[in-house]
Design an enzyme around this catalytic site. Structure first.
Site, mmCIF file in Angstrom:
data_model
loop_
_atom_site.group_PDB
_atom_site.id
_atom_site.type_symbol
_atom_site.label_atom_id
_atom_site.label_comp_id
_atom_site.label_asym_id
_atom_site.label_seq_id
_atom_site.Cartn_x
_atom_site.Cartn_y
_atom_site.Cartn_z
ATOM 1 N N ASP A 159 10.772 9.410 5.791
ATOM 2 C CA ASP A 159 11.071 8.673 4.552
ATOM 3 C C ASP A 159 9.860 7.915 4.037
ATOM 4 O O ASP A 159 9.998 6.943 3.291
ATOM 5 C CB ASP A 159 12.246 7.715 4.763
ATOM 6 C CG ASP A 159 11.958 6.669 5.828
ATOM 7 O OD1 ASP A 159 10.974 6.838 6.564
ATOM 8 O OD2 ASP A 159 12.726 5.697 5.934
ATOM 9 N N ASP B 1 7.116 3.836 0.976
ATOM 10 C CA ASP B 1 8.176 3.812 1.996
ATOM 11 C C ASP B 1 9.523 3.496 1.379
ATOM 12 O O ASP B 1 9.625 2.652 0.476
ATOM 13 C CB ASP B 1 7.869 2.750 3.059
ATOM 14 C CG ASP B 1 6.869 3.252 4.077
ATOM 15 O OD1 ASP B 1 7.037 4.372 4.580
ATOM 16 O OD2 ASP B 1 5.899 2.522 4.366
ATOM 17 N N LYS C 231 15.136 -6.669 13.003
ATOM 18 C CA LYS C 231 14.757 -5.501 12.193
ATOM 19 C C LYS C 231 15.077 -4.179 12.877
ATOM 20 O O LYS C 231 15.688 -3.292 12.278
ATOM 21 C CB LYS C 231 13.260 -5.569 11.859
ATOM 22 C CG LYS C 231 12.795 -4.341 11.073
ATOM 23 C CD LYS C 231 11.309 -4.369 10.751
ATOM 24 C CE LYS C 231 10.898 -3.096 10.022
ATOM 25 N NZ LYS C 231 9.459 -3.092 9.683
#
Length: 1232
Positions: free
Chosen positions: A1151, A923, A992
């Site tokens: 991603d 990641d 986050k």
């Protein structure tokens, strides 16, 4: 000899023995003989063969009857006729002679004779019914011909001079043939539009409101030609042309389409009528118009003088003869007739040879130079693990699936025992469906008749669309829709759109089948498999797209999709047919109620997202009947299921992926054309990077992880486990509160108003939870049923992309972009030995899935996995009965699958030789911020997102949380109440999501909602401070990001301001990605489209046309995140292409990059190298130059104030920092 054959040979005998008193039936026999006898070859259609068989049986029966009458006339009192079964071949091969018949009569008992006579009467009645059916068909055909004779053929011209000229020509048609008239008409046709006509044409072209109507009308004409209703198309064309307001809807393409249809029919008179209308509309014939006229002349074998004058006029109009054969799309038959006509006038003419196949074009992008380099760069393209024969078998299986257009799979719901109740419910359902088939068939016929009447009035109705498929196919489609309708109902607009799309897709598959494209595809695909199979060799290894193009597969003509308004109207009409036709006995709903029929579907209104929408909802009794029947099958469209063979390589924006089903390379809102137009204008080589990356992602073979699937199914068929992502069944849904006893009794009367209000809120909450549980359960059922269906198979996931270049699998229900559970069910079909470091990467990957040790080194994570080895092995051996350590992981199912893989590897004799199919993920560290930091060469930001080498991974979310905590502590010391309340509650998890999405354009309002949701999950946080605390925190998060990523914020502001000014100039923002993909933002002001009539008038928004004004707010807010998404997709595609060149298996979830454990190190190296190469390009300056050229170079608008301000902004490219990109190559935790 068969009864049918005997009957045909005995036809003459039947006529000879026919009694003189029945002349009418003889006439009927002759009439039917015309239907039967014009074609006798074995290639007749099944319908025609059935007709012959029926009439052969009728002839046989009539011969026998005649023979009986003859014997009776001779004085035979009783006749025994040997039984002839007209449904099966008889035992006897010939008829009995009169003598034998008489002898049989003498020895037969009277009772037996009567029984055979009754059977003979029964056969006679059966044959009479069949004859009546044939008569009905003939009458229907006669009505169709009579209807066509009523359609208008002669146009009513608006020009008086042309009308008089046409009238004189019609009156003198005997002396002046139509071919002569066409030649004169062409000579008088204007070579260019007059000033008024040109002005009118310009108005027509610029009026956006008419564009939708034109698309719909053109689609109507095309469907008329496809279904053999050319007279109807001509009638509607004439009707529109004769009315000035409707004539402006007509374009030259519509006239040409009808002319081309008449040319195929060889109907010159009607073709001349269309030419009159073209001239009357002020339009000049083009190459296609002349091609239609000449083709018709060729079919009619006209004289050379007429053809010569037509060619002369074409030359005077500035059109080249060669262009008829190079610029006009023609079939083989049309081309032959055209050439025949031209050679009448020019016997020595030779059409230009077909152009040689274009030389392979190479992409010149510096980023792709190594990918397409022929020399100097060794390649080791991977092969599949399957032999050629197996791949050929898989191709045939997939071909059958797509020809059938649907796939039926067994449901994984717990099977009900076949009790008497279940069997009764199934029988009831089967009886109802048989009734519904008949009712739907009749309703469809009535609907077609109604639409035909509307078309006869000159309106472009749905009639030709309803003729594209047979009634049987429509009935099957509607019953499939009824079966899949959820209990809570479905939006009528959504249902209508889906039905329209399914009809279109089936129509496209049928066209490909009829045009012999399937046979051509099969020949080329078998050759294509030689590149991929494990047991074949090719002369030169190359990319799949290059190999496919070298095979010379002719690209099928691009099928233009129907306008959205047509799709919705057609689907709405079919949905209304379903509502009207499908009924059930009222006794199913109320056992003691009346036995009258009640509708199965109801149309109701409901509020969703503060909007009132119409919903089609099944009757609860029907839902209960389905549940009681417990049928264990699900039906999917063929495009909703993974492919059973490698997908077709992408070779153009509309050619690739599925074998027959239409698929777009760039997915977009249905009805938008701007993306497709941009792609088609691109030089082919410019798209090679995207085409090859999509092909490579789709060529990855998958299989189902059977052990994980078994465990999931065990939970799913029991009571589910929401904590592990396995939805609970409806029986576990929350019940209404105690105060509400039954639906009829309502709330208890002794409750206070406040209690009643609270009860209603609680009831609404529980109903909402129940609906969500039902939706999640249905989604999981589809996914798990498909997984079970594919359990022992290899399958592929074809890919396409969105308008930014981000890639997605085409099958929606079962793919690797899903949840933790969906990902755990998948593994690579092709395994690789772990090698010396593969087991270490499996351990690191397992620790990553737990969510622990995020800020620890790779070695520390390996050591941690070794410490947990006892728990890992216990989880693998006893996942449901052991210590169940895996359930505490962030991604529990993937963690369990990894535990099982590690257990198998460690127990293997040689772990390095163990063949692993498990995908390992890497990641990016907040990938959006990584791209921003690289664009701005921001050293501080780069360090926060692991672009700089470091001994330990940096966690940007923890960094932002720490910075917010600093701000909070300062405010708390100054007495800010909310800052004091938040003490101890600011964590990585709280900030986050906002940090992750702020780079993609989240606003402060959206960020506040995200933080509020996280705070609500904290049980000990005082809920009365939710709003104030979330408002405070989102402000501090934005301040922290501004301080940590100053370069990022300046680039964001520059992109936002540029987009705002571009939209103020009246344009949508466009750019080209570093890989050459053209991008345009599809945000425009909505225009409302209404489909009136029926059970509900549907209104939907259409925002796909670039000629509509852009939505400034969406354009400016969308540009920064969309631009960054286009960069991360470019990075992914570069990584995919270079990994493929090195022989790696590679797939991605945006991603998050996946490969085999043995190849993680190689993939990481490629990933870092391609990121550096991407950002070594002057991306921002290239963007600035492109935008200046695109929006500021037009002299007509360059004096605008907005353009002037835009130019100043675009030239002020944000300055960059001093970060050295080469350091990324040494960053261990860039992707980890």
């Amino acid at each position: 000899m068969s009864a049918l054959g005997w009957g045909r040979r005995a036809a003459g005998l039947g006529r000879a023995l026919w009694p003189a008193g029945r002349p009418r039936l003889l006439a009927e026999e002759e009439a039917f003989g015309g239907v039967r006898g014009h074609r006798r070859s074995s290639s007749a259609s099944p319908c025609e063969q059935d007709r012959r068989k029926d009439w052969g049986h009728a002839e046989l029966l009539e011969v026998l009857q005649a023979r009986v009458r003859q014997l009776q006339a001779e004085g035979v009192s009783e006749v025994t006729v040997k039984r002839v079964d007209v449904a099966l071949a008889p035992e006897a091969s010939s008829a009995q002679s009169p003598g034998k018949a008489r002898a049989g009569a003498e020895g037969a008992a009277p009772k037996l004779s009567g029984r055979w006579a009754q059977k003979l009467d029964k056969e006679q009645r059966l044959m009479q019914k069949r004859k009546q059916r044939l008569e009905g068909r003939l009458q229907k055909r006669e009505r169709t011909l009579a209807w066509q004779r009523q359609l208008r053929v002669e146009p009513r011209l608006l020009s008086g001079r042309l009308a008089n000229q046409l009238q004189r020509w019609e009156q003198g048609a005997a002396r002046s043939p139509w071919e002569e008239q066409l030649a004169q008409l062409l000579q008088e046709a204007p070579q260019r539009l007059s000033g008024d006509a040109a002005k009118a044409s310009a108005v027509r072209g610029s009026d956006v409101r008419l564009e939708g109507q034109r698309q719909r009308l053109l689609s109507f004409f095309e469907c008329c030609l496809l279904t053999g209703h050319l007279p109807l198309a001509h009638h509607v064309l004439v009707t529109h042309h004769s009315r000035s307001r409707q004539q402006r809807l007509l374009t030259l393409a519509m006239y040409n389409m009808v002319m081309r249809g008449w040319a195929r029919e060889g109907s010159f008179k009607e073709l001349v009528y269309v030419f009159f209308m073209v001239k009357d509309a002020g339009l000049a014939p083009d190459l296609l118009s002349y091609a239609a006229a000449l083709q018709c002349m060729g079919r009619l074998d006209q004289d050379a003088s007429t053809v010569r004058r037509c060619l002369k006029q074409m030359a005077q109009d500035g059109l080249q003869l060669q262009g008829l054969f190079t610029a006009v799309p023609l079939g083989e038959g049309e081309r032959a007739e055209l050439l025949r006509a031209v050679r009448k006038a020019e016997p020595t003419f030779r059409p230009p040879p077909p152009p040689p196949p274009p030389a392979p074009q190479l992409n010149t992008s510096p980023l792709l130079r190594e990918v397409y380099a022929k020399q100097g760069c060794p390649v080791s393209y991977p092969r599949l693990h399957l032999p050629l024969k197996k791949l050929q078998d898989l191709f045939q299986q997939q071909l059958r699936v797509e020809l059938a257009t649907t796939v039926t799979v067994q449901s994984v719901e717990k099977a009900q025992p076949p009790t008497e109740e279940v069997l009764h419910a199934r029988k009831t359902l089967a009886d109802l469906r048989a009734t519904w088939e008949t009712a739907l068939y009749q309703e469809l016929q009535e609907t077609k008749a109604s639409e035909a009447r509307a078309a006869r009035e000159g309106r472009p109705s749905l009639f030709p669309y309803l003729c594209l498929l047979s009634e049987r196919e429509f009935v099957g489609l509607l019953l499939q829709t009824l079966q899949a309708l959820p209990a809570q109902g479905e939006s009528l607009l959504f249902l209508a759109h889906e039905l329209g799309l399914r009809v279109f897709n089936r129509h496209i598959v049928q066209r490909k089948q009829l045009s012999k494209q399937v046979q051509v595809l099969e020949q080329h695909y078998i050759k294509y498999l030689h590149l991929l199979a494990s047991d074949t060799q090719v002369a030169e290894r190359c990319l799949p797209r290059q190999w496919w193009e070298a095979l010379g597969m002719p690209e099928a003509p691009h099928e233009q999709p129907w306008p959205v308004s047509v799709l919705v109207q057609l689907g709405k009409q079919l949905a209304e047919v379903l509502v009207q036709a499908v009924q059930m006995p009222g006794s199913l709903a109320a056992p003691r109620g009346p036995g009258s029929l009640i509708p199965v579907l109801y149309h109701v209104y409901s509020f969703r997202s503060f909007r009132q929408i119409g919903i089609l909802k099944p009757h609860p009794a029907f839902t209960q009947l389905l549940e009681a029947a417990a049928e264990r099958t699900l039906t999917f469209e063929s495009t909703e299921v993974p492919m059973l063979c490698p997908p077709l390589p992408w070779t153009s924006p509309h050619s690739g992926a599925f074998l027959l089903s239409p698929t777009k390379m760039m997915r977009s809102v249905e009805g938008t054309q701007q993306h497709q137009l941009l792609l088609e204008r691109c030089p082919p080589a410019q798209l090679h990077g995207a085409l090859d990356a999509l092909t490579q992602l789709g060529n990855c073979a998958w299989r189902v992880n059977g052990r994980v699937l078994d465990l999931v199914l065990e939970l799913f068929t029991d009571k589910g486990c929401p904590r592990l992502g396995v939805p609970a069944p409806p029986s576990e849904a929350p019940r209404p509160p105690q105060g509400r006893q039954t639906p009829k009794s309502g709330l208890l009367p002794d409750l206070s108003p406040a209690d009643k209000a609270e009860m209603r809120r609680e009831l609404a909450r529980r109903l909402k939870v129940a609906r969500e549980m039902q939706s999640l359960r249905a989604d999981a059922l589809c996914r798990l049923s498909l997984a079970q269906h594919l359990r022992h198979r290899v399958f592929w996931l074809p890919h396409n992309m969105d308008f930014r270049g981000r890639t997605y699998p085409c099958p929606p229900h079962f793919n690797h972009l899903g949840s933790d559970l969906a990902r755990a069910l998948l593994e690579f079909a092709q395994g690789r030995p772990l090698g010396p470091h593969g087991l270490d990467w499996l351990k690191i990957h397992l620790v990553n899935l737990t969510g622990l040790k995020k800020r620890e080194s790779l070695q520390a994570r390996r050591d941690f996995a070794d410490q947990l080895m006892e728990d890992i092995l216990d989880s693998a051996d006893q996942p449901m009965t052991g210590r169940r350590w895996w359930m505490e992981a962030d991604e529990p199912w993937q963690a369990l699958a990894c535990c099982m893989e590690i257990a198998r590897a460690t127990r293997a004799p040689d772990p390095a030789a163990y063949i692993s199919h498990f995908p390992v993920h890497q990641d990016g560290s907040c990938n959006g911020l990584q791209h921003y930091a690289a664009l701005g060469r921001d050293s501080v930001g780069a360090a926060s997102v692991n672009l700089l080498p470091s001994d330990l991974p940096q966690d940007v979310y923890s960094g932002v949380a720490a910075q917010v905590e600093v701000f909070r502590r300062q405010d708390a010391e100054q007495g800010v109440r909310v800052a004091q309340v938040l003490e101890g509650f600011i964590s990585r998890k709280v900030v986050k999501q906002t940090v992750m999405t702020v780079v993609y354009g989240v606003t402060r309002y959206g960020g506040r909602l995200q933080i509020e949701k996280r705070l609500r999950e904290l049980h000990d946080f005082p809920q009365e401070f939710l709003w104030e605390a979330s408002h405070y925190l989102v402000r501090q998060v934005f301040n922290s990001l501004q301080e940590m990523f100053s370069g990022t914020r300046s680039i964001q502001r520059w992109l936002t301001e540029s987009a705002r000014l571009i939209s103020h100039t009246g344009s949508a923002v466009e750019w080209v990605t570093p890989l050459g993909i053209p991008v345009i933002q599809p945000y425009h002001r909505d225009s409302k489209v209404m489909i009136k009539g029926g059970i509900q008038s549907l209104t939907f928004s259409s925002s796909g046309d670039t000629s509509q004004k852009p939505n400034t707010l969406k354009q400016k807010n969308g540009f920064p995140p969309n631009f960054i998404h286009s960069l991360d997709s470019s990075h992914m595609m570069l990584t995919a292409l270079h990994c493929y060149r090195k022989g790696l298996t590679f797939v991605s979830v945006h991603d998050c990059f996946w490969t085999h454990a043995a190849d993680v190190a190689v993939m990481n190296q490629v990933c870092r190298e391609q990121f550096v190469r991407l950002h070594s390009q002057p991306i921002l300056h290239d963007l600035s130059r492109f935008l200046v050229k695109r929006f500021c170079s037009d002299s007509r608008v360059s004096k605008s104030v907005w353009v002037s301000r835009l130019l100043d902004t675009l030239l002020s490219v944000p300055k960059t920092g001093a970060f050295d990109l080469e350091q990324v190559k040494r960053s261990t935790y860039f992707f980890s």
